[in-house]
Design an enzyme around this catalytic site. Structure first.
Site, mmCIF file in Angstrom:
data_model
loop_
_atom_site.group_PDB
_atom_site.id
_atom_site.type_symbol
_atom_site.label_atom_id
_atom_site.label_comp_id
_atom_site.label_asym_id
_atom_site.label_seq_id
_atom_site.Cartn_x
_atom_site.Cartn_y
_atom_site.Cartn_z
ATOM 1 N N ARG A 17 -29.126 -13.969 71.466
ATOM 2 C CA ARG A 17 -29.947 -12.815 71.086
ATOM 3 C C ARG A 17 -29.220 -11.505 71.404
ATOM 4 O O ARG A 17 -29.315 -10.530 70.648
ATOM 5 C CB ARG A 17 -31.282 -12.887 71.815
ATOM 6 C CG ARG A 17 -32.128 -11.629 71.735
ATOM 7 C CD ARG A 17 -32.606 -11.305 70.334
ATOM 8 N NE ARG A 17 -33.826 -11.990 70.000
ATOM 9 C CZ ARG A 17 -34.747 -11.526 69.153
ATOM 10 N NH1 ARG A 17 -34.567 -10.368 68.549
ATOM 11 N NH2 ARG A 17 -35.820 -12.219 68.870
ATOM 12 N N PHE A 34 -35.279 -10.825 75.979
ATOM 13 C CA PHE A 34 -34.538 -12.086 75.829
ATOM 14 C C PHE A 34 -33.080 -11.872 75.420
ATOM 15 O O PHE A 34 -32.585 -12.457 74.469
ATOM 16 C CB PHE A 34 -35.263 -12.956 74.787
ATOM 17 C CG PHE A 34 -34.992 -14.427 74.921
ATOM 18 C CD1 PHE A 34 -35.592 -15.171 75.922
ATOM 19 C CD2 PHE A 34 -34.151 -15.083 74.045
ATOM 20 C CE1 PHE A 34 -35.352 -16.535 76.034
ATOM 21 C CE2 PHE A 34 -33.906 -16.447 74.152
ATOM 22 C CZ PHE A 34 -34.520 -17.178 75.159
ATOM 23 N N ALA A 40 -40.985 -14.298 72.539
ATOM 24 C CA ALA A 40 -40.342 -13.774 71.339
ATOM 25 C C ALA A 40 -41.243 -12.804 70.574
ATOM 26 O O ALA A 40 -41.093 -12.637 69.365
ATOM 27 C CB ALA A 40 -39.899 -14.918 70.414
ATOM 28 N N GLU A 55 -41.986 -7.104 72.971
ATOM 29 C CA GLU A 55 -40.656 -6.854 73.512
ATOM 30 C C GLU A 55 -39.989 -5.560 73.034
ATOM 31 O O GLU A 55 -39.315 -4.882 73.829
ATOM 32 C CB GLU A 55 -39.737 -8.037 73.178
ATOM 33 C CG GLU A 55 -40.122 -9.314 73.883
ATOM 34 C CD GLU A 55 -39.332 -10.503 73.358
ATOM 35 O OE1 GLU A 55 -38.607 -11.109 74.152
ATOM 36 O OE2 GLU A 55 -39.451 -10.799 72.154
#
Length: 766
Positions: A311, A345, A516, A718
């Site tokens: 990622r 992440f 996610a 996120e």
């Protein structure tokens, strides 16, 4: 309509009154045992002596277990089975569980665990990125490399080149509720586990393996977590498995919760990164080619490090079109806690790399960094050059940052304030100000494609009340309220009609982690499909009774309208029950359009992109390194927000957490591998007083997802964390006012690092 309303969190009243129930609040039978791990004090060594007699003799102790006592699998890894629950022959970091003790109270278990006599034959320990590089200690056989074009040639032919290194520290999750689990043994060898986990199905799977039973014999329930931030995606496996094994072997309920210092010593953090960069650019500031080398400190076991590092590679473009790029990623094995998922992440680490490059280019050219950012943005949708592809060959078809940046620049008075900052710095030799506007483009989906699925179970009772269950977990982010709003909207009823029950593997199987940023996307769609199935059955039955078309039956305002007849939703449900119509349904959703080859670094790993931008202004005391965030203005794209109040809260919290990571949260290990910042007294997280004095947060009014997500909303978990990069670069801007050299700050930009950078620049000028 129940969606797009700014409703409070469904548990808000419970939270503020202290009556919200967490794992440690669940009433337990009187015979319940409490567990504690005995932890290694050695970073890498062979277990020479393990004398547990003092533990067994301690007050209140009922059972003590080592790896030799475990009935089946000694494994809590989420990936490649390289993480034993209890150490076998060797230990690999300070804080690794070696044994577990079960006692009649939490305090008795902790005291007993500390009575063990352990001796180790120490082996060489790799603690830092430099140690691991020198020893070639890594996961995977070698670095993963993705390329687009010939970056080396593009850099060589460019008019200008910048290069440098950025060291990024890790970050402790610091969820308010620590890791916790409660295991209740059932008849026929079954087990019910209550736990604080973002991934109930993984807990179910690991507990079943540990007990040697099929998954149907284990039921996992999660009502809520007191925060997760990725730290409860895989790190709760050890706690749940230990409780289940002890409950299985003693026949008594078993409960475990880490105290804060144990939690910080045992569990993984955000991955430390070193980013080495080299970029070629033209006189106008446009990037021609860029090369990144990522060194990621992964810890002693693989955990989720490979997808985290992937990622980071994926986010290495952020908002910028890179004509030629080469990204090389090293996943390094060290004798420290196994680094794990953390909000973003790996994306924040990848993003700050390219933001450093842009900032460095702007400094070398003597230009406003915002001008250089805009110049390198992806083309706007509908312009002749759009769409351009990312370095992993995915078209960017919905780029919104040109319009968002223009709007934020105006609303924040960026130009005026940048001039004021320059004037202030010219007149003040001690206190320096800095300002930065940074964008975010964040891809939304699990990069492990099969995880992009969700299930739901919906019941409509004959009194019109609605019971809903789905695979997502509630960790304070408001997922349950958002999905309840979706259900209420599908049936046209008030939100109070819908009850969301604890996430339960016995109701919805094979769930993905709530991670996610996909919780609302996946579970909202699954719930919507289940509701539509029931609604269509109801409409069909009522239409038949009234000799009408099912398409003409309307659910709105708490009523069901059929021709000239109008029923309350409760009356309609009762009539359908009497007509023997099923009022229960499951729903399933899988994200479309995804295709990804991680080894080649090519495909479409994301369904869509979320966007945002932040302007942050800071002040820095150049004599001490102390600093404050004076003002932050944020414009974030949540698409058509399901709940603006909850989404704005997520943006605010994400920014503060991101700024904390980059400016104050510092993890320190000593030369023996002991984490020295393992409590609130030694690890500084942002407090209320650390938030910006002026904090303006808005959702973009023109936002709407071009993809068919639930009500055209966008994920908002996120992406806002990456807005904290604006605080870091604003501090860099303040340091740059002390001289002509580029500050090249590392993170976190603590007062000590800032003071060192100021002195370095001033020494260069001398």
């Amino acid at each position: 309509m129940s969606v797009a309303l700014a409703l409070p969190h469904d548990s808000a009243r419970l939270h503020v009154t202290g009556s919200a129930r967490y794992v440690d609040d669940i009433p337990v039978p009187t015979e319940t045992l409490s567990l504690a791990f005995g932890l290694s004090g050695c970073a890498h060594g062979r277990i020479e002596t393990l004398d547990l007699d003092p533990v067994r003799d301690a007050a209140g102790v009922v059972s003590v277990l080592t790896a030799d006592d475990l009935p089946f699998a000694n494994d809590v890894s989420p990936s490649v089975h390289d993480e034993p629950l209890l150490a076998v022959e060797k230990v690999f970091y300070v804080g690794q569980p070696v044994f577990v003790v079960a006692a009649d109270s939490h305090l008795a278990a902790r005291r007993a665990a500390r009575a063990a006599r352990m001796e180790f034959a120490e082996l060489p320990a790799l603690l830092t990125i430099d140690d691991a590089i020198a020893a070639d200690s890594r996961f995977e056989d070698g670095p993963l490399v993705w390329q687009k074009g010939d970056a080396g040639s593009a850099i060589a032919s460019a008019e200008h080149v910048v290069e440098g290194t950025l060291d990024l520290g890790g970050q402790e999750h610091f969820y308010l509720e620590g890791q916790a689990a409660l295991a209740l043994p059932q008849e026929n060898g079954g087990m019910v586990v209550h736990c604080s986990s973002q991934h109930p199905t993984e807990i179910q799977h690991k507990v079943a393996d540990a007990l040697g039973v099929p998954m149907h014999s284990v039921r996992v329930e999660v009502r809520r977590m007191g925060g997760g931030f990725g730290g409860k995606e895989s790190q709760g496996n050890a706690v749940a498995c230990a409780c289940a094994i002890a409950a299985h072997m003693t026949g008594r309920p078993c409960k475990m919760r880490y105290d804060r210092d144990d939690d910080m010593m045992v569990t993984g953090k955000r991955h430390d990164f070193r980013i080495v960069y080299r970029a070629g650019y033209g006189r106008d500031g446009r990037i021609r080619g860029v090369e990144f080398i990522h060194y990621s400190r992964c810890g002693w076991s693989q955990d989720l490090s490979l997808p985290v590092a992937d990622r980071a590679m994926l986010q290495s473009d952020n908002a910028y079109h890179l004509p030629a790029a080469r990204i090389e990623s090293h996943r390094l094995r060290t004798n420290t806690q196994s680094a794990t998922a953390f909000r973003g992440f790996g994306g924040p680490q990848g993003t700050i790399g390219i933001e450093r490059v842009i900032d460095h280019i702007a400094h070398d050219l003597g230009r406003d960094p915002l001008e250089v950012r805009r110049l390198n943005y992806y083309p706007a949708q509908g312009t002749p050059d759009a769409p351009r592809t990312t370095h992993y060959r995915m078209p960017v078809e919905d780029f919104a940052l040109h319009a968002m940046t223009e709007e934020l620049e105006a609303s924040s008075r960026y130009r005026e304030r940048r001039g004021a900052v320059a004037g202030w710095n010219a007149a003040n030799p001690v206190l320096k100000r800095g300002i930065a506007l940074t964008p975010v483009k964040f891809g939304i989906s699990f990069t492990l494609t099969h995880l992009n699925q969700a299930g739901a179970l919906v019941h409509v009772y004959q009194d019109g009340s609605i019971h809903m269950n789905h695979g997502g977990t509630e960790m304070g982010q408001g997922l349950f309220q958002k999905v309840a709003q979706v259900a209420a909207d599908r049936f046209g009823v008030p939100i109070e009609t819908v009850s969301v029950t604890p996430t339960d593997t016995g109701k919805v199987p094979n769930t993905s982690a709530t991670a996610a940023s996909s919780g609302s996307d996946l579970n909202g769609m699954a719930v919507s499909y289940a509701c539509d199935t029931i609604r269509d059955r109801m409409a069909g039955h009522l239409a038949m009774e009234h000799q009408a078309s099912a398409a003409d039956v309307r659910f709105e305002g708490g009523r069901v309208l059929v021709g000239d007849a109008a029923y309350s939703f409760a009356e309609a449900a009762g009539k359908c029950y009497q007509g023997r119509i099923s009022l229960s349904a499951t729903g399933f959703y899988k994200t479309p359009k995804l295709e990804w080859n991680r080894l080649k670094g090519q495909g479409r790993p994301f369904y869509y992109f979320a966007y945002g931008a932040a302007v942050t202004e800071v002040v820095l005391d150049t004599l001490t390194g102390e600093n404050r965030i004076l003002r932050t203005d944020i414009l974030h794209d949540a698409g058509t927000s399901l709940n603006p109040a909850i989404d704005i809260g997520q943006v605010e919290g994400g920014f503060v957490q991101g700024a904390g990571w980059l400016t104050m949260e510092e993890l320190v290990w000593d030369d023996l591998g002991r984490l020295r910042t393992h409590a609130p007294s030694t690890y500084k997280i942002p407090a209320c007083s650390d938030r910006p004095d002026v904090f303006n947060v808005s959702l973009w009014r023109r936002g709407r997802n071009r993809e068919n997500t639930i009500h055209r909303s966008k994920a908002v978990g996120e992406p806002p964390l990456l807005l904290g990069i604006s605080a870091f670069l604003a501090l860099s801007d303040a340091v740059a006012a002390c001289g002509k050299a580029y500050p090249a700050l590392d993170a976190p930009a603590t007062p000590e690092r800032l003071l060192s950078a100021v002195r370095r620049i001033r020494d260069t000028e001398a």
